[in-house]
Structure formats: C-alpha cells, structure tokens
Motif scaffolding. Structure first.
Motif: not given
Ligand code: ADP
Ligand code: MG
Length: 203
Positions: A40-44, A47-48, A70-71, A78-80
């Motif tokens: 999730x965070x890698x993708x987010x 993109x950021x 962007x996140x 949930x973390x986004x």
C-alpha cells in the motif's frame, strides 16, 4: 529554517525507506492484518514522488498538501486516508510560507495527528500509527533525532498492546505480541526527517 526542498527530501527519503522496508511492513501486517501495508505505502509514495516531480510545489505547505492528496487517492487501505490526512492537515497549517521553523513543523504535525485521531477515532494505546506519531511530535522540540528515537520506541512499544482500532482489532487478544505495521511505517516517516536534515533523500 526549512524550505520546500527540505520537505521534498523528507518525502523522498520516506519513499526510499518504505521501498527498502516494504517486505517487513507487509510481514508485520500479515501477522495482524491483511498483508498489504508495505505494498500500500510503496504504491502510494511512488505516486507521491511522481506528482511532486510533475507539479513542483514551491512551498513546504504545498509539498505536504499535494503528498497527502495523492496518498488519499492512491492508497486503498486505511493507512492511505490516515497518512493523507496527517500530511494535508500539516500542509494546511504551514500555508504558503516559503520557509518554516522546526517549531512550526512540530505545530503542523500536531494538527495533522489531531486530524488522524478525528478521522480514525483511535487514541494512544490502541496499537496504531498514533503510538509512534504522538511521542515523535512530543519530542520534536528536542530535535529530529529525538523525534526519531521516540517514534522507534513508540513503534516497539505497540508489541504488547491489544489492537482496539483497525483491522487488527478484529483479532482481539490475538493481536498482542506483534508490532503494529502502521506504527512501524510512522517511525520510518519520522526517521526520514533526520535524513532530510542531513541533506540527503536516500534515493
Ligand atoms: P488496512 O488495515 O486497510 O489493510 P494498512 O494495512 O495499509 O490498511 O494499514 C494498517 C495500519 O493502519 C495499522 O497498522 C494501523 O497503524 C493503522 N490504522 C488502522 N486503523 C487506524 C485508525 N482508526 N487510526 C489510526 N491508525 C489506524
Ligand atoms: Mg493491511
């Protein structure tokens, strides 16, 4: 004073350490969640970085607001929305000032943390990202390295806690004995402040 470049280095260093630690974050989430926190965070954050490059925001507040937006739009978990709210709220407090002090950053992150609490309804001790973020913000007055240490201890201290919010709370007592993935990623976010202050972005 901290300028837009400092904030860009901070976000870039966070993205780099999320990349390095993605497997570990996902392993932690596989113990008490659904094994997607790292991805999730890698993708987010990928993109950021792309959007920061494209839109080139010119103030600290604009960097954080754009990253937060962007996140929210990229991360389904949930973390986004929670990390997105943290950064957007902080960005809003910083406004369009070209440079901000460390005290202003601390104040902005405090507002961001309040936004996370309002959105997710969690309190300290619920075994969430807040258990790393709150001690970090409390320690920011003593410098970035103190904040980093406070976040890392806060993340470790989630291990004996029982989760009361988020997916891990469905496990009840079985959530005890595992470090919270979100508190762990929050400690990466805070540690990246040290990297940014040293002039690096860990790319
Ligand atoms: P999901 O739980 O939707 O799969 P992630 O795995 O990306 O999302 O993120 C899980 C992390 O999000 C948890 O480890 C926790 O730190 C954080 N989290 C979940 N719910 C909340 C909440 N209500 N308040 C604060 N943080 C939360
Ligand atoms: Mg998950």
């Amino acid at each position: 004073m901290l300028d837009a470049d400092f904030f860009r280095r901070w976000i870039t260093a966070t993205a780099a350490s999320v990349d390095r630690e993605a497997q570990r974050l996902t392993a932690l989430d596989s113990a008490i969640g659904d094994a997607d926190h790292g991805s999730n965070l890698q993708r987010g954050f990928a993109a950021v970085l792309a959007t920061l490059e494209k839109e080139a925001p010119q103030s600290p507040g604009a960097v954080l607001s754009l990253a937060g937006r962007q996140l929210i739009s990229t991360v389904g978990g949930a973390s986004g929305p929670l990390y997105g709210t943290l950064l957007r709220r902080a960005g809003k407090v910083l406004g369009d000032a070209p440079e901000v002090s460390e005290a202003q950053l601390a104040e902005a992150l405090r507002a961001g943390v309040d936004g996370v609490m309002a959105l997710g309804g969690a309190a300290p001790g619920d075994k969430t990202m807040l258990d790393a973020l709150i001690p970090a913000v409390d320690a920011l007055g003593e410098g970035f390295d103190a904040a980093r240490r406070a976040a890392e201890s806060g993340a470790v201290e989630t291990t004996p806690m029982q989760a009361r919010k988020g997916r891990a709370s469905y496990l009840g007592e079985r959530s005890i004995g595992h470090q919270d993935p979100g508190a762990t990623s929050s400690s990466l976010l805070i540690a990246a402040l040290v990297t940014a202050a040293e002039g690096g972005s860990d790319e």
